[in-house]
Design an enzyme around this catalytic site. Sequence first.
Site, PDB file in Angstrom:
ATOM      1  N   ASP A  69      47.597  43.764  27.675  1.00  0.00           N
ATOM      2  CA  ASP A  69      47.747  42.959  28.893  1.00  0.00           C
ATOM      3  C   ASP A  69      48.899  41.941  28.875  1.00  0.00           C
ATOM      4  O   ASP A  69      48.718  40.793  29.291  1.00  0.00           O
ATOM      5  CB  ASP A  69      46.437  42.222  29.195  1.00  0.00           C
TER       6      ASP A  69
ATOM      7  N   ASP B  70      45.614  45.106  32.882  1.00  0.00           N
ATOM      8  CA  ASP B  70      44.618  44.741  33.875  1.00  0.00           C
ATOM      9  C   ASP B  70      45.185  45.229  35.213  1.00  0.00           C
ATOM     10  O   ASP B  70      46.360  44.979  35.515  1.00  0.00           O
ATOM     11  CB  ASP B  70      44.469  43.209  33.873  1.00  0.00           C
TER      12      ASP B  70
ATOM     13  N   HIS C  82      43.910  45.543  39.001  1.00  0.00           N
ATOM     14  CA  HIS C  82      42.803  45.300  39.926  1.00  0.00           C
ATOM     15  C   HIS C  82      43.117  45.719  41.359  1.00  0.00           C
ATOM     16  O   HIS C  82      44.140  45.345  41.918  1.00  0.00           O
ATOM     17  CB  HIS C  82      42.445  43.811  39.925  1.00  0.00           C
TER      18      HIS C  82
ATOM     19  N   HIS D 296      34.739  39.434  39.707  1.00  0.00           N
ATOM     20  CA  HIS D 296      35.740  39.081  38.694  1.00  0.00           C
ATOM     21  C   HIS D 296      36.751  38.092  39.285  1.00  0.00           C
ATOM     22  O   HIS D 296      37.300  37.253  38.586  1.00  0.00           O
ATOM     23  CB  HIS D 296      36.431  40.369  38.250  1.00  0.00           C
TER      24      HIS D 296
ATOM     25  N   HIS E  39      44.323  38.026  40.077  1.00  0.00           N
ATOM     26  CA  HIS E  39      45.429  38.292  39.150  1.00  0.00           C
ATOM     27  C   HIS E  39      45.605  39.798  39.007  1.00  0.00           C
ATOM     28  O   HIS E  39      44.676  40.568  39.258  1.00  0.00           O
ATOM     29  CB  HIS E  39      45.130  37.667  37.777  1.00  0.00           C
TER      30      HIS E  39
ATOM     31  N   LYS F 234      42.975  49.367  33.540  1.00  0.00           N
ATOM     32  CA  LYS F 234      41.534  49.080  33.575  1.00  0.00           C
ATOM     33  C   LYS F 234      41.242  48.078  34.678  1.00  0.00           C
ATOM     34  O   LYS F 234      42.130  47.340  35.101  1.00  0.00           O
ATOM     35  CB  LYS F 234      41.090  48.511  32.222  1.00  0.00           C
TER      36      LYS F 234
ATOM     37  N   CYS G 218      40.582  39.680  26.452  1.00  0.00           N
ATOM     38  CA  CYS G 218      40.894  41.113  26.354  1.00  0.00           C
ATOM     39  C   CYS G 218      41.283  41.555  24.941  1.00  0.00           C
ATOM     40  O   CYS G 218      40.988  42.689  24.556  1.00  0.00           O
ATOM     41  CB  CYS G 218      41.953  41.482  27.391  1.00  0.00           C
TER      42      CYS G 218
END
Length: 208
Positions: free
Chosen positions: A27, A69, A71, A77, A91, A118, A163
Amino acid sequence: MAQESSPERSEQPAQAPGAPRALVIVDVQNDFCEGGSLAVAGGAEVARRIGRHVAEHGAEYAAIVATADWHEDPGPHFSDHPDFADSWPPHCRVGSDGALFHPGAEQAFEQVQAIFRKGQHAAAYSGFEGFTVEADQRVGLADWLRDRAIEEVDVVGIATDYCVRATTLDALQSGFQVRVLSDLCAGVAPGTSADAISEIQTAGAVIN
Ligand SMILES: [Zn+2]
C-alpha cells in the site's frame, strides 16, 4: 542505478538456495503519504527508501509484488467521523490520484510483477485478501507466490500497524517465512505500531 561492485554489497544475506524469496510492497499509495487523505507520517520517505531498496537489492528477489487499497464502496470502512481504528476518512478510491502508487517508489514499481488490489466493497487490511487478474482469472497472493515456489517473503510498506501487520500475519498463516524490514515501514501511530511489531514477532516473523 547505484550499481556498486564493492565487496560490501552482500551485507544482506544472499538468497539461500532452494528458498526463493519475494518482496511484498504494501500500500505505498499517495493517500497514505504526506498530502494524502489518510497521510502517515514518514510515508513519502518510506516510499523513497523502498525505491532505493529495490534498485540495490531487487536482483536478490525471485519476485516483487505490490498490494493496493482499492476502494469503490467499502461501506463503514469510510466515515465522515472516523475513529482511525475501524473507520477512516475516504482514501484510495478507484480512479483517484490518491490511489496511485507514490512516485518516490518509482524505481521499485518498475520491477513489480503483479499488483494485488483489495477492499473494493469492504475493508481489507491484508494483501492476502486482494487479487490480481491473470488470463481473466482472479489469483490471490498466496497462490501466486506458491505458483512461483516462493517460500520466504520480505514485507515492507504502509501502515505498520494496519496493512503491514495484517499482511504479515496472513503470510505466516499461509506458511511463508516472513521478514519485516522495519526501516521500510511507516505506521499510523507509535503505540499501535510498536504493538504490531511485537505481535508479528510473537507470531513468528523476523523483524529487521
Ligand atoms: Zn482502506
